[in-house]
Design a protein around this motif. Structure first.
Motif, PDB file in Angstrom:
ATOM      1  N   GLU A  26       0.838  -1.195   0.000  1.00 14.57           N
ATOM      2  CA  GLU A  26       0.000   0.000   0.000  1.00 14.57           C
ATOM      3  C   GLU A  26       0.880   1.255   0.000  1.00 14.57           C
ATOM      4  OE1 GLU A  26      -4.130   1.410   2.222  1.00 14.57           O
ATOM      5  OE2 GLU A  26      -2.641   0.211   3.317  1.00 14.57           O
ATOM      6  N   PHE A  27       0.434   2.287  -0.708  1.00 23.11           N
ATOM      7  CA  PHE A  27       1.099   3.598  -0.782  1.00 23.11           C
ATOM      8  C   PHE A  27       2.404   3.569  -1.586  1.00 23.11           C
ATOM      9  CE2 PHE A  27      -0.832   3.442   3.593  1.00 23.11           C
ATOM     10  CZ  PHE A  27      -2.010   4.067   3.237  1.00 23.11           C
ATOM     11  N   ARG A  28       2.662   2.456  -2.285  1.00 21.80           N
ATOM     12  CA  ARG A  28       3.853   2.395  -3.134  1.00 21.80           C
ATOM     13  C   ARG A  28       3.443   1.964  -4.538  1.00 21.80           C
ATOM     14  NH1 ARG A  28       8.864  -0.442   0.195  1.00 21.80           N
ATOM     15  NH2 ARG A  28       8.914   1.018   1.948  1.00 21.80           N
ATOM     16  N   ALA A  29       3.879   2.708  -5.519  1.00 22.19           N
ATOM     17  CA  ALA A  29       3.577   2.332  -6.902  1.00 22.19           C
ATOM     18  C   ALA A  29       4.286   1.026  -7.240  1.00 22.19           C
ATOM     19  CB  ALA A  29       4.016   3.441  -7.853  1.00 22.19           C
ATOM     20  N   SER A  30       3.560   0.128  -7.873  1.00 23.98           N
ATOM     21  CA  SER A  30       4.142  -1.162  -8.238  1.00 23.98           C
ATOM     22  C   SER A  30       4.461  -1.184  -9.726  1.00 23.98           C
ATOM     23  CB  SER A  30       3.158  -2.300  -7.917  1.00 23.98           C
ATOM     24  OG  SER A  30       3.623  -3.519  -8.446  1.00 23.98           O
ATOM     25  N   TRP A  40      -5.831 -17.486  -2.250  1.00 20.26           N
ATOM     26  CA  TRP A  40      -6.721 -16.358  -1.976  1.00 20.26           C
ATOM     27  C   TRP A  40      -5.886 -15.128  -1.611  1.00 20.26           C
ATOM     28  CZ3 TRP A  40     -12.163 -16.135  -1.626  1.00 20.26           C
ATOM     29  CH2 TRP A  40     -12.855 -17.367  -1.669  1.00 20.26           C
ATOM     30  N   ALA A  41      -6.356 -13.960  -2.060  1.00 15.56           N
ATOM     31  CA  ALA A  41      -5.763 -12.688  -1.660  1.00 15.56           C
ATOM     32  C   ALA A  41      -6.890 -11.669  -1.535  1.00 15.56           C
ATOM     33  CB  ALA A  41      -4.719 -12.229  -2.673  1.00 15.56           C
ATOM     34  N   PHE A  42      -6.560 -10.455  -1.101  1.00 12.54           N
ATOM     35  CA  PHE A  42      -7.585  -9.412  -1.038  1.00 12.54           C
ATOM     36  C   PHE A  42      -6.950  -8.039  -1.244  1.00 12.54           C
ATOM     37  CE2 PHE A  42      -6.244 -10.289   3.323  1.00 12.54           C
ATOM     38  CZ  PHE A  42      -5.988  -9.029   3.846  1.00 12.54           C
ATOM     39  N   ARG A  43      -7.755  -7.140  -1.828  1.00 14.50           N
ATOM     40  CA  ARG A  43      -7.357  -5.737  -2.001  1.00 14.50           C
ATOM     41  C   ARG A  43      -7.907  -4.939  -0.832  1.00 14.50           C
ATOM     42  NH1 ARG A  43      -8.688  -2.229  -5.749  1.00 14.50           N
ATOM     43  NH2 ARG A  43     -10.807  -2.993  -6.021  1.00 14.50           N
ATOM     44  N   PHE A  44      -7.149  -3.931  -0.371  1.00 19.85           N
ATOM     45  CA  PHE A  44      -7.587  -3.165   0.789  1.00 19.85           C
ATOM     46  C   PHE A  44      -7.018  -1.755   0.747  1.00 19.85           C
ATOM     47  CE2 PHE A  44      -3.453  -4.795   1.847  1.00 19.85           C
ATOM     48  CZ  PHE A  44      -2.856  -3.795   2.592  1.00 19.85           C
ATOM     49  N   LYS A  45      -7.642  -0.891   1.525  1.00 14.06           N
ATOM     50  CA  LYS A  45      -7.112   0.439   1.793  1.00 14.06           C
ATOM     51  C   LYS A  45      -7.155   0.667   3.295  1.00 14.06           C
ATOM     52  CE  LYS A  45      -7.355   3.885  -0.891  1.00 14.06           C
ATOM     53  NZ  LYS A  45      -7.697   5.073  -1.719  1.00 14.06           N
ATOM     54  N   THR A  46      -6.170   1.421   3.802  1.00 12.17           N
ATOM     55  CA  THR A  46      -6.070   1.676   5.235  1.00 12.17           C
ATOM     56  C   THR A  46      -6.148   3.168   5.501  1.00 12.17           C
ATOM     57  OG1 THR A  46      -4.593  -0.237   5.403  1.00 12.17           O
ATOM     58  CG2 THR A  46      -4.688   1.241   7.295  1.00 12.17           C
ATOM     59  N   LEU A  47      -6.938   3.531   6.496  1.00 12.90           N
ATOM     60  CA  LEU A  47      -7.009   4.929   6.911  1.00 12.90           C
ATOM     61  C   LEU A  47      -5.824   5.271   7.819  1.00 12.90           C
ATOM     62  CD1 LEU A  47     -10.834   5.232   7.690  1.00 12.90           C
ATOM     63  CD2 LEU A  47      -9.630   5.800   5.571  1.00 12.90           C
ATOM     64  N   SER A  48      -5.652   6.563   8.068  1.00 11.88           N
ATOM     65  CA  SER A  48      -4.488   7.010   8.829  1.00 11.88           C
ATOM     66  C   SER A  48      -4.476   6.473  10.257  1.00 11.88           C
ATOM     67  CB  SER A  48      -4.433   8.546   8.855  1.00 11.88           C
ATOM     68  OG  SER A  48      -5.625   9.083   9.421  1.00 11.88           O
ATOM     69  N   ASP A  49      -5.653   6.149  10.810  1.00 15.32           N
ATOM     70  CA  ASP A  49      -5.708   5.626  12.181  1.00 15.32           C
ATOM     71  C   ASP A  49      -5.621   4.104  12.233  1.00 15.32           C
ATOM     72  OD1 ASP A  49      -8.157   4.861  11.218  1.00 15.32           O
ATOM     73  OD2 ASP A  49      -9.348   5.977  12.684  1.00 15.32           O
ATOM     74  N   GLY A  77      -3.559  -1.656  -1.421  1.00 22.71           N
ATOM     75  CA  GLY A  77      -2.613  -2.731  -1.194  1.00 22.71           C
ATOM     76  C   GLY A  77      -3.276  -4.055  -1.507  1.00 22.71           C
ATOM     77  N   VAL A  78      -2.475  -5.077  -1.734  1.00 20.18           N
ATOM     78  CA  VAL A  78      -2.978  -6.437  -1.941  1.00 20.18           C
ATOM     79  C   VAL A  78      -2.186  -7.359  -1.027  1.00 20.18           C
ATOM     80  CG1 VAL A  78      -3.266  -8.346  -3.564  1.00 20.18           C
ATOM     81  CG2 VAL A  78      -3.639  -5.987  -4.339  1.00 20.18           C
ATOM     82  N   GLU A  79      -2.892  -8.162  -0.248  1.00 19.56           N
ATOM     83  CA  GLU A  79      -2.256  -9.079   0.698  1.00 19.56           C
ATOM     84  C   GLU A  79      -2.680 -10.507   0.402  1.00 19.56           C
ATOM     85  OE1 GLU A  79      -2.813  -9.998   5.403  1.00 19.56           O
ATOM     86  OE2 GLU A  79      -2.288  -7.929   4.892  1.00 19.56           O
ATOM     87  N   ALA A  80      -1.749 -11.439   0.521  1.00 19.52           N
ATOM     88  CA  ALA A  80      -2.056 -12.860   0.364  1.00 19.52           C
ATOM     89  C   ALA A  80      -2.755 -13.369   1.619  1.00 19.52           C
ATOM     90  CB  ALA A  80      -0.782 -13.652   0.106  1.00 19.52           C
ATOM     91  N   ALA A  81      -3.909 -14.024   1.433  1.00 11.21           N
ATOM     92  CA  ALA A  81      -4.608 -14.628   2.572  1.00 11.21           C
ATOM     93  C   ALA A  81      -4.166 -16.069   2.796  1.00 11.21           C
ATOM     94  CB  ALA A  81      -6.120 -14.581   2.345  1.00 11.21           C
TER      95      ALA A  81
END
Length: 222
Positions: A26-30, A40-49, A77-81
């Protein structure tokens, strides 16, 4: 044959990512794009808190990372589940591929449009469905997708997600998610067992979640 050769020339190798590790940070250009081959994986976004929203869940056949082609900076971001196997492509060769192989370009557009539809469905869930409807919709959606991907085994599909993943996907608190899952399981609608999910009463769960999915064309393999 020509399209297969084009894909092979586009491809830059394979990658294995362990469960809990980032496929795209997350927050880095790939500089890479990926096709998910297994797991399985998932896409996500995280808030500042630190609060996280899961945008979508990814299964074999899904094309990963194309959203950033049309955005300024990293969008998610994308994380492997689970342990996942990925086919790796260089991002800077995407446009030449579109130019030389318009049908492959259409397939990638189709995959991106399907992803957008799933995000639309998630917005309806978060905006209009109540807690029980949200959980029912998510369970049916993931079960049917895994089933179409050939991941069903004697009525069970692998389900590597805990209650926090579910809460992060449907916008409920962890406590509310826990209570809702227990209530639906007590009604005999579904069952979890050591990381596997079985739908016991699909018609009831579909009705509760107002779930409807028309048959889709076979997912193109990139």
């Amino acid at each position: 044959m020509e399209e297969l050769l084009a894909i092979q020339s586009f491809r830059q190798g394979d990658r294995v990512v362990q469960a809990g590790q980032p496929v795209i940070e997350e927050f880095r250009a790939s500089p890479k794009l990926f096709t998910l081959y297994s797991g399985w994986a998932f896409r996500f976004k995280t808030l500042s808190d630190g609060r996280r929203q899961i945008l979508s869940f990814l299964l074999p056949g899904d094309f990963i990372g194309v959203q950033d082609e049309f955005a300024d900076g990293q969008t998610h971001g994308v994380e492997a589940a689970t342990v996942v196997t990925l086919c790796v492509f260089p991002r800077d060769k995407l446009w030449p591929l579109f130019n030389s192989q318009p049908r492959l370009g259409y397939d990638i557009t189709w995959l991106a449009a399907r992803e957008e539809k799933m995000v639309d469905d998630n917005l309806v869930t978060a905006g209009r469905r109540n807690a029980a409807e949200r959980v029912a919709m998510l369970l049916m959606h993931l079960y049917r997708r895994a089933e179409r991907a050939g991941m069903e085994r004697d009525g069970w599909v692998e389900f590597p997600f805990n209650q926090q993943h579910i809460a992060d996907a449907i916008g409920l608190s962890l406590v509310h998610t826990n209570k809702t899952l227990r209530r639906l399981q007590q009604l005999g609608l579904h069952m979890f067992d050591n990381g596997w999910l079985r739908i016991l009463d699909p018609k009831a769960l579909e009705a509760l979640g107002d779930y409807f999915e028309r048959p889709l064309r076979p997912t193109p393999l990139i």
